[in-house]
Design an enzyme around this catalytic site. Structure first.
Site, PDB file in Angstrom:
ATOM      1  N   ASN A 114       0.830  -1.201   0.000  1.00 22.05           N
ATOM      2  CA  ASN A 114       0.000   0.000   0.000  1.00 22.05           C
ATOM      3  C   ASN A 114       0.863   1.248   0.000  1.00 22.05           C
ATOM      4  O   ASN A 114       1.931   1.289   0.595  1.00 22.05           O
ATOM      5  CB  ASN A 114      -0.944  -0.004   1.201  1.00 22.05           C
ATOM      6  CG  ASN A 114      -1.903  -1.166   1.132  1.00 22.05           C
ATOM      7  OD1 ASN A 114      -2.057  -1.760   0.071  1.00 22.05           O
ATOM      8  ND2 ASN A 114      -2.517  -1.505   2.240  1.00 22.05           N
ATOM      9  N   ILE A 115       0.331   2.248  -0.632  1.00 21.97           N
ATOM     10  CA  ILE A 115       1.052   3.514  -0.765  1.00 21.97           C
ATOM     11  C   ILE A 115       0.423   4.561   0.153  1.00 21.97           C
ATOM     12  O   ILE A 115       0.805   5.716   0.146  1.00 21.97           O
ATOM     13  CB  ILE A 115       0.958   4.002  -2.226  1.00 21.97           C
ATOM     14  CG1 ILE A 115      -0.526   4.056  -2.672  1.00 21.97           C
ATOM     15  CG2 ILE A 115       1.731   3.090  -3.154  1.00 21.97           C
ATOM     16  CD1 ILE A 115      -0.838   5.201  -3.564  1.00 21.97           C
ATOM     17  N   ASP A 116      -0.579   4.138   0.949  1.00 23.14           N
ATOM     18  CA  ASP A 116      -1.439   5.093   1.649  1.00 23.14           C
ATOM     19  C   ASP A 116      -0.913   5.583   2.993  1.00 23.14           C
ATOM     20  O   ASP A 116      -1.538   6.436   3.637  1.00 23.14           O
ATOM     21  CB  ASP A 116      -2.842   4.489   1.833  1.00 23.14           C
ATOM     22  CG  ASP A 116      -2.821   3.126   2.555  1.00 23.14           C
ATOM     23  OD1 ASP A 116      -1.903   2.884   3.360  1.00 23.14           O
ATOM     24  OD2 ASP A 116      -3.738   2.320   2.298  1.00 23.14           O
ATOM     25  N   HIS A 131       5.783  -0.592  -2.603  1.00 26.70           N
ATOM     26  CA  HIS A 131       5.376   0.190  -3.776  1.00 26.70           C
ATOM     27  C   HIS A 131       5.407   1.689  -3.496  1.00 26.70           C
ATOM     28  O   HIS A 131       4.754   2.466  -4.180  1.00 26.70           O
ATOM     29  CB  HIS A 131       3.973  -0.236  -4.248  1.00 26.70           C
ATOM     30  CG  HIS A 131       3.941  -1.624  -4.821  1.00 26.70           C
ATOM     31  ND1 HIS A 131       2.796  -2.359  -4.925  1.00 26.70           N
ATOM     32  CD2 HIS A 131       4.936  -2.395  -5.324  1.00 26.70           C
ATOM     33  CE1 HIS A 131       3.090  -3.545  -5.471  1.00 26.70           C
ATOM     34  NE2 HIS A 131       4.381  -3.587  -5.713  1.00 26.70           N
ATOM     35  N   CYS A 142      19.426   8.774  -8.015  1.00 32.24           N
ATOM     36  CA  CYS A 142      20.176   8.319  -6.837  1.00 32.24           C
ATOM     37  C   CYS A 142      19.288   7.655  -5.789  1.00 32.24           C
ATOM     38  O   CYS A 142      19.796   7.130  -4.806  1.00 32.24           O
ATOM     39  CB  CYS A 142      20.955   9.477  -6.206  1.00 32.24           C
ATOM     40  SG  CYS A 142      19.924  10.651  -5.301  1.00 32.24           S
TER      41      CYS A 142
HETATM   42  P1  NAD Z   1      -6.019  -6.154  -4.767  1.00 37.11           P
HETATM   43  O1  NAD Z   1      -6.999  -5.096  -5.009  1.00 37.11           O
HETATM   44  O2  NAD Z   1      -5.476  -6.895  -5.935  1.00 37.11           O
HETATM   45  O3  NAD Z   1      -6.645  -7.259  -3.769  1.00 37.11           O
HETATM   46  C1  NAD Z   1      -7.218  -6.916  -2.529  1.00 37.11           C
HETATM   47  C2  NAD Z   1      -7.635  -8.195  -1.839  1.00 37.11           C
HETATM   48  O4  NAD Z   1      -8.117  -7.876  -0.542  1.00 37.11           O
HETATM   49  C3  NAD Z   1      -8.775  -8.924  -2.577  1.00 37.11           C
HETATM   50  O5  NAD Z   1      -8.514 -10.324  -2.546  1.00 37.11           O
HETATM   51  C4  NAD Z   1     -10.009  -8.567  -1.732  1.00 37.11           C
HETATM   52  O6  NAD Z   1     -11.012  -9.575  -1.765  1.00 37.11           O
HETATM   53  C5  NAD Z   1      -9.402  -8.449  -0.352  1.00 37.11           C
HETATM   54  N1  NAD Z   1     -10.122  -7.558   0.566  1.00 37.11           N
HETATM   55  C6  NAD Z   1     -10.770  -6.403   0.288  1.00 37.11           C
HETATM   56  N2  NAD Z   1     -11.226  -5.831   1.424  1.00 37.11           N
HETATM   57  C7  NAD Z   1     -10.874  -6.663   2.434  1.00 37.11           C
HETATM   58  C8  NAD Z   1     -11.043  -6.630   3.844  1.00 37.11           C
HETATM   59  N3  NAD Z   1     -11.682  -5.625   4.469  1.00 37.11           N
HETATM   60  N4  NAD Z   1     -10.525  -7.639   4.589  1.00 37.11           N
HETATM   61  C9  NAD Z   1      -9.884  -8.668   3.992  1.00 37.11           C
HETATM   62  N5  NAD Z   1      -9.660  -8.755   2.664  1.00 37.11           N
HETATM   63  C10 NAD Z   1     -10.167  -7.756   1.897  1.00 37.11           C
HETATM   64  O7  NAD Z   1      -4.860  -5.530  -3.879  1.00 37.11           O
HETATM   65  P2  NAD Z   1      -3.296  -5.892  -3.792  1.00 37.11           P
HETATM   66  O8  NAD Z   1      -3.118  -7.350  -3.741  1.00 37.11           O
HETATM   67  O9  NAD Z   1      -2.735  -5.059  -2.697  1.00 37.11           O
HETATM   68  O10 NAD Z   1      -2.716  -5.389  -5.178  1.00 37.11           O
HETATM   69  C11 NAD Z   1      -3.071  -4.080  -5.624  1.00 37.11           C
HETATM   70  C12 NAD Z   1      -1.892  -3.178  -5.972  1.00 37.11           C
HETATM   71  O11 NAD Z   1      -2.397  -1.847  -6.084  1.00 37.11           O
HETATM   72  C13 NAD Z   1      -0.851  -3.129  -4.919  1.00 37.11           C
HETATM   73  O12 NAD Z   1       0.316  -3.300  -5.588  1.00 37.11           O
HETATM   74  C14 NAD Z   1      -0.932  -1.721  -4.303  1.00 37.11           C
HETATM   75  O13 NAD Z   1       0.287  -1.066  -4.447  1.00 37.11           O
HETATM   76  C15 NAD Z   1      -1.893  -0.932  -5.136  1.00 37.11           C
HETATM   77  N6  NAD Z   1      -3.026  -0.360  -4.370  1.00 37.11           N
HETATM   78  C16 NAD Z   1      -2.800   0.255  -3.179  1.00 37.11           C
HETATM   79  C17 NAD Z   1      -3.856   0.765  -2.444  1.00 37.11           C
HETATM   80  C18 NAD Z   1      -3.573   1.425  -1.116  1.00 37.11           C
HETATM   81  O14 NAD Z   1      -2.496   1.985  -0.927  1.00 37.11           O
HETATM   82  N7  NAD Z   1      -4.490   1.349  -0.151  1.00 37.11           N
HETATM   83  C19 NAD Z   1      -5.150   0.655  -2.926  1.00 37.11           C
HETATM   84  C20 NAD Z   1      -5.353   0.021  -4.182  1.00 37.11           C
HETATM   85  C21 NAD Z   1      -4.276  -0.488  -4.889  1.00 37.11           C
END
Ligand code: NAD
Length: 270
Positions: A114-116, A131, A142
């Site tokens: 997560n980037i948040d 990420h 650099c």
């Molecule tokens: P993804 O969206 O591919 O998958 C999220 C998973 O979490 C899914 O399997 C979903 O069913 C599950 N899920 C959703 N809400 C849930 C909850 N409350 N409790 C348990 N499980 C839950 O996410 P990913 O695998 O992190 O890949 C997405 C990419 O996108 C990452 O590389 C990330 O960098 C980026 N991203 C980041 C954010 C953020 O920073 N919050 C948000 C969206 C995407």
């Protein structure tokens, strides 16, 4: 809560208490209860807006071709549907439970996709932002990182001085957030791999485990005998199906992680 879920929660808490070196891996799912969309869950950004998937892949290409256009686009709202208000978002009980486990010395670090920055806001001290972190900028030459607020980006735009430049080497700065197609920064990739190679417990929370190379970290841990790998997710993932994780605790991270923490506390007072 179903009886088998309760049983898995007790089992996970017992393993955490016994672990020598536990780490957590997290994904977008842990932040959905803070109002930030995931990508691939049922209400995910890409599930609702498939075109946003394709646009995300073009973003890094734009940066490489023309960093000034990338910055102009970043500073406008031209990027289309976003994840939600990252600046306003607050950690939820799932983030807080992981921060508390670290404070109790039961978790060594959180490696997050997560980037948040919600793990940091929750009080986690050792966070490897695989990420990147949306609050930071990173030099592509650099690797130096800066807080976004150290630069007045709007002013630079008005003065036609975009892209911002590194104060150390004058290299071009981009958001620290790793775009699709962009290599993972070497420092965080190496540190994360080292954690996967040393841990004896991996708690994987809220990830679909399909984004590589992050999704290969559990397989690295699996190579050693005796490593416990637990998933907490709303649905099964390739890690569940391929037997990389020992078991899945199916449900919301905002409910399951605090329940694991409560069980850990119960075990420690008995
Ligand atoms: P993804 O969206 O591919 O998958 C999220 C998973 O979490 C899914 O399997 C979903 O069913 C599950 N899920 C959703 N809400 C849930 C909850 N409350 N409790 C348990 N499980 C839950 O996410 P990913 O695998 O992190 O890949 C997405 C990419 O996108 C990452 O590389 C990330 O960098 C980026 N991203 C980041 C954010 C953020 O920073 N919050 C948000 C969206 C995407």
């Amino acid at each position: 809560m179903a009886d088998d879920t309760k049983g898995f929660i007790r089992k996970a808490a017992q393993s955490l208490v016994e672990a020598r070196y536990a780490v957590a891996l997290t994904g977008a799912g842990i932040s959905t209860e803070s109002g930030i969309s995931d990508f691939r869950g049922p209400s995910g950004l890409w599930t609702r807006h498939p075109e946003a998937d394709r646009a995300a892949y073009l973003y890094y290409e734009t940066f490489l071709k023309n960093p000034k256009s990338y910055w102009t686009e970043t500073l406008s709202s031209a990027r289309g549907p976003g994840l939600g208000n990252l600046w306003e978002a607050q950690p939820n009980p799932g983030h807080l439970a992981l921060a508390e486990l670290e404070k109790m010395s039961l978790l060594k670090c959180v490696i997050t996709q997560n980037i948040d920055a919600l793990h940091e806001k929750a009080g986690s001290q050792r966070v490897l932002a695989y990420h990147g972190n949306f609050m930071k900028l990173r030099c592509i030459s650099c690797g130096a990182r800066y807080w976004r607020e150290e630069f007045d980006l709007e002013q630079l735009q008005q003065e036609d001085k975009l892209p911002p430049r590194c104060r150390r080497c004058r290299g071009i700065l981009k958001s620290d957030t790793v775009s699709f197609g962009e290599p993972i920064p070497g420092d965080v990739a190496a540190q994360s791999l080292a954690e996967a190679q040393v841990c004896d417990l991996m708690l994987i929370c809220g990830t679909s485990a399909v984004v590589y190379p992050f999704a290969s970290l559990p397989a690295v841990a699996r190579e050693r005998t005796g490593v416990v790998i637990i998933e907490v997710n709303a649905e099964p993932t390739p890690l569940t199906r391929d037997g990389i994780s020992d078991y899945l605790i199916q449900g919301k991270t905002g409910e399951i992680l605090p329940a694991i923490l409560a069980e850990v506390r119960r075990l420690q007072t008995h």
